[in-house]
Design a protein around this motif. Sequence first.
Motif, PDB file in Angstrom:
ATOM      1  N   UNK A   1      -6.616  16.600  28.574  1.00 14.50           N
ATOM      2  CA  UNK A   1      -8.060  16.517  28.833  1.00 14.50           C
ATOM      3  C   UNK A   1      -8.867  17.460  27.939  1.00 14.50           C
ATOM      4  N   UNK A   2      -8.319  18.651  27.664  1.00 14.55           N
ATOM      5  CA  UNK A   2      -9.089  19.666  26.913  1.00 14.55           C
ATOM      6  C   UNK A   2      -9.648  19.125  25.587  1.00 14.55           C
ATOM      7  N   UNK A   3      -8.845  18.461  24.744  1.00 16.46           N
ATOM      8  CA  UNK A   3      -9.409  17.955  23.489  1.00 16.46           C
ATOM      9  C   UNK A   3     -10.477  16.877  23.707  1.00 16.46           C
ATOM     10  N   UNK A   4     -10.310  16.060  24.773  1.00 11.20           N
ATOM     11  CA  UNK A   4     -11.311  15.016  25.068  1.00 11.20           C
ATOM     12  C   UNK A   4     -12.658  15.650  25.420  1.00 11.20           C
ATOM     13  N   UNK A   5     -12.606  16.708  26.234  1.00 11.52           N
ATOM     14  CA  UNK A   5     -13.851  17.388  26.621  1.00 11.52           C
ATOM     15  C   UNK A   5     -14.475  18.098  25.428  1.00 11.52           C
ATOM     16  N   UNK A   6     -13.613  18.688  24.600  1.00  5.29           N
ATOM     17  CA  UNK A   6     -14.103  19.360  23.392  1.00  5.29           C
ATOM     18  C   UNK A   6     -14.781  18.349  22.471  1.00  5.29           C
ATOM     19  N   UNK A   7     -14.176  17.155  22.339  1.00  6.05           N
ATOM     20  CA  UNK A   7     -14.751  16.112  21.472  1.00  6.05           C
ATOM     21  C   UNK A   7     -16.101  15.660  22.021  1.00  6.05           C
ATOM     22  N   UNK A   8     -16.179  15.452  23.326  1.00  9.40           N
ATOM     23  CA  UNK A   8     -17.453  15.031  23.934  1.00  9.40           C
ATOM     24  C   UNK A   8     -18.534  16.085  23.681  1.00  9.40           C
TER      25      UNK A   8
ATOM     26  N   UNK B   1     -17.501  17.804  10.869  1.00  7.49           N
ATOM     27  CA  UNK B   1     -16.132  17.367  11.162  1.00  7.49           C
ATOM     28  C   UNK B   1     -15.177  18.559  11.213  1.00  7.49           C
ATOM     29  N   UNK B   2     -15.356  19.507  10.309  1.00  2.69           N
ATOM     30  CA  UNK B   2     -14.530  20.737  10.347  1.00  2.69           C
ATOM     31  C   UNK B   2     -14.706  21.452  11.690  1.00  2.69           C
ATOM     32  N   UNK B   3     -15.956  21.519  12.142  1.00  2.00           N
ATOM     33  CA  UNK B   3     -16.260  22.190  13.416  1.00  2.00           C
ATOM     34  C   UNK B   3     -15.565  21.486  14.579  1.00  2.00           C
ATOM     35  N   UNK B   4     -15.617  20.139  14.568  1.00  2.00           N
ATOM     36  CA  UNK B   4     -14.950  19.367  15.628  1.00  2.00           C
ATOM     37  C   UNK B   4     -13.450  19.667  15.650  1.00  2.00           C
ATOM     38  N   UNK B   5     -12.847  19.688  14.453  1.00  2.17           N
ATOM     39  CA  UNK B   5     -11.403  19.921  14.362  1.00  2.17           C
ATOM     40  C   UNK B   5     -11.044  21.307  14.902  1.00  2.17           C
ATOM     41  N   UNK B   6     -11.861  22.304  14.536  1.00  2.00           N
ATOM     42  CA  UNK B   6     -11.611  23.676  15.008  1.00  2.00           C
ATOM     43  C   UNK B   6     -11.723  23.732  16.531  1.00  2.00           C
ATOM     44  N   UNK B   7     -12.775  23.147  17.095  1.00  2.00           N
ATOM     45  CA  UNK B   7     -12.992  23.209  18.551  1.00  2.00           C
ATOM     46  C   UNK B   7     -11.887  22.496  19.325  1.00  2.00           C
ATOM     47  N   UNK B   8     -11.440  21.360  18.785  1.00  9.71           N
ATOM     48  CA  UNK B   8     -10.360  20.622  19.464  1.00  9.71           C
ATOM     49  C   UNK B   8      -9.086  21.461  19.489  1.00  9.71           C
TER      50      UNK B   8
END
Length: 676
Positions: free
Chosen positions: A92-99, A153-160
Amino acid sequence: MNMLKIPFNTPHDTAPFSSINQADFIPAFDEAIAETREEIDRLVANPDMATFENTIAALAFSGMRLDRISNIFFNLHSAETNEELDKIAQEVAPKLSKLSNDITLNFDLFERIKAIYEQKGNLDLNTEQLMLLEKNYKDFVRNGALLTEDKKQQLRDIDAELSVLKLKFGEHVLADTNAYQMHLLDPAELAGLPEGAVEAAQELAKEQGKEGWIISLDYPSYIPFMTYAENRARREELAIAAGKKAFQDNENNNEAIVLRIVNLRHQRANLLGYPSHAHFVLEERMAKDPETVKAFLNDLLAKGKPAAEKEFAELSAFAKEIDGLEQLQKWDGAYYSEKLKQLKFNLDDEKLKPYFKLENVMQGAFDIANKLYGIHFKEVGTIDKYHPDVQTFEVRDNHGGLVAIFYADFFPRKGKRNGAWMTSFKPQYIKEGENERPHVSIVCNFTKPTATKPSLLTFNEVTTLFHEFGHALHGMLANTTYPTLSGTSVYWDFVELPSQVMENWCYEEEALALFAKHYESGASLPMEYVEKIKESAAFLEGLATVRQLSFGLLDMAWHGQDPSGIQKVKDFELAAFADTTIYPDVADNAMSPSFSHIFNGGYSSGYYSYKWAEVLDADAFEYFKEEGIFNTEVAKKFKDNILSKGGTVHPMELYKAFRGKEPSVDPLLKRAGLIA
C-alpha cells in the motif's frame, strides 16, 4: 461484505474493528484511492473560475474515506501487526505515495490554487481560510509543483522508494526486538529485581511454555532489569542486545537502509532547491533553519555539559566506592543512578509504584482534564476495539455534548511496537454545519497486571501516560473547520507543547492528591515522597539533558549536510556524538539503525523539538503556577489559544496570545537545576 467500503453503522461512526478482515484492506484502499482521484479530477475539471470554496475547501475535504482507512490500517500496523499486515503495508505504501505525488504534481490543480493565492489580498478570507490557502500553496511548491516533468518523475521515484524503506526500517527494528530473549534458570541471576519484575518475567516464560524467567527488549521488561539487576554481566548482555537492534549481521540490518534514506532525502531537497533535507523541513517549523537549531542545541549543551560531567564523576566515584568499579559503562548508568537516588533522596521507584495503580493514574489524568477543561470521561462497552486490552471512553462536556471518543491501549504484546504514542482514527472538522468529533487513541507499553498485582507504574511511566494524554487532549479539544489543520496538525516543534506541559501536574501535590493512592490500603502518597519527587526531578538532569541533545545533534548531522560521502554508519555516528560523549563507546552498538523517530517516524530534522518544547512547556507551566495549577482562566486561555486552534495560526502567535509574551529559556534551566 467489506466493511471498509460502506459507511460505518456504529456508535459515533467508530471503526468496526471486529468486522474488518485483513483481506479487506487492499480492495478498500484501491477503491478509496480511485475515489480520491475522481474527486480531484472533478475539482480540476470544474468549468467555473477557481474560488476558495470550489478549490481550496474542496481539496481539504477530498480523500476523507481514504484517510479513514489509512488511519485504521496504519494504527493497527503499529499496535497490532503481523506478517500479513506487514505485507499489506509494503504493497500500500507506494500506492499512497504515488497518489500523493499525483495530487501535488498535478499542474492544472496547482494552477487553480495559484490563481487564488495570487489574489488572496482581495479575498474576504478569515484567519483559518488564509492559513489553509497558504499551506496548500506552499505544500504544492514544496512537493515539486514548479518542477519540470522529468524532475517531477525523479521526485515520484524518490518518494515511492522512501515510503517502502521507512516501513522496512521499522519492521527490522521490531523483528530484532522480538527475536532476542534472555532466558534465566538460576534465581540468583534475578538478585535486586523488584518482585513485580520477577513475576512478570516468570509469566513471560510461562506464556512460552518454559521454565524460569524471560527478560525481553520490551521496555517493561528491559528497564527494570537495567535499573535493578545486580548481575553486571547480565546487564551488559541485555544492554548490548538492545544497542545491536538492526545493527548486526542478519537480514534485519538497517545500515544500508539508513544511508539510502538520508541520501534520498538529500537528493529530494536538492531537487526542490534546498541545500539539505534539514533546510527543507525547517522552513515549516518555528525554528526556521538548521543554523537556529544547532545554535539552540549547542547553547543548551554549553550550559548542560559541565553539570553532566560533574554528575558522571559523582556517579563513577559512587560506583567505585560501593562496588570497586574502575570504569562506569552504559549498562551501569541506570543501576547506579537508582542506587544513588535512593541514597540521596531515599526515593525508590519500587516504594512509589504501589501508589501508582494504572487505573488510578488514568482516572487522575481524567480528573485533571475535568478541572482544567470541564470534560468528563465515561468508559463504554458499546464501542468496537481491535484487542481485548483496549479500553474505550466517551468524552463529554459539562452540557453532555460529545467532545471525543477516546481509546487507551496500555500493555505490550508481540505485534505492538515499543514505546508510547498518541494517534487518531478520525480527525475533528466542521462540514455542512456539523462539528464532527475526533476519535483519539493513546498506546503505551506498561507492565501487565499479574495473578497477584494490578498494573503498577513507575513514576517515569506516570509521566509517560500524562505526556501521551496531553497529546490526546490536543486532538480531543480541537475545534477547527478543516481536517488538515485540526488537532495535532501543527508545526512539529510545537506539537510536543501540549504533551510535555501535562507532565508538570505529576510533580504537584494538589494534583497527586487526586490519584496517588496505595492500591491496597487506599492511603495517599506521603507528603515526604511528594517533596522527594520534586527534589529529585532535577537529579542527574545534566546527564539527561546531554543525552537528549546528542540525539538532536545526531539527527541534524544526518540531515543538515550532503551525506553522499558517508561510508560507515558507526563511524559517522561517533563523530556526530563527539561533543556529547560521556560514557565509553560500545563497539557492537549503534543508535542510528534503530533510531525510529527519525528514520521511521516523523522526526527527521525534528528531534530537537523535544527540547524546544521543554522550553515552551516550562515557560507555560510557570504561568499556571503563578495563577494556580487549576486556575480555570489560565486553562481557558490554553484551551482557546493552543489546544483548540490546531494549525490555524502560526504557533508563535498562538503562544503569545496564551502567555502574553514570547517564551523564555530560563524556566527550563531553573527546573533542570542548570541555573540558580
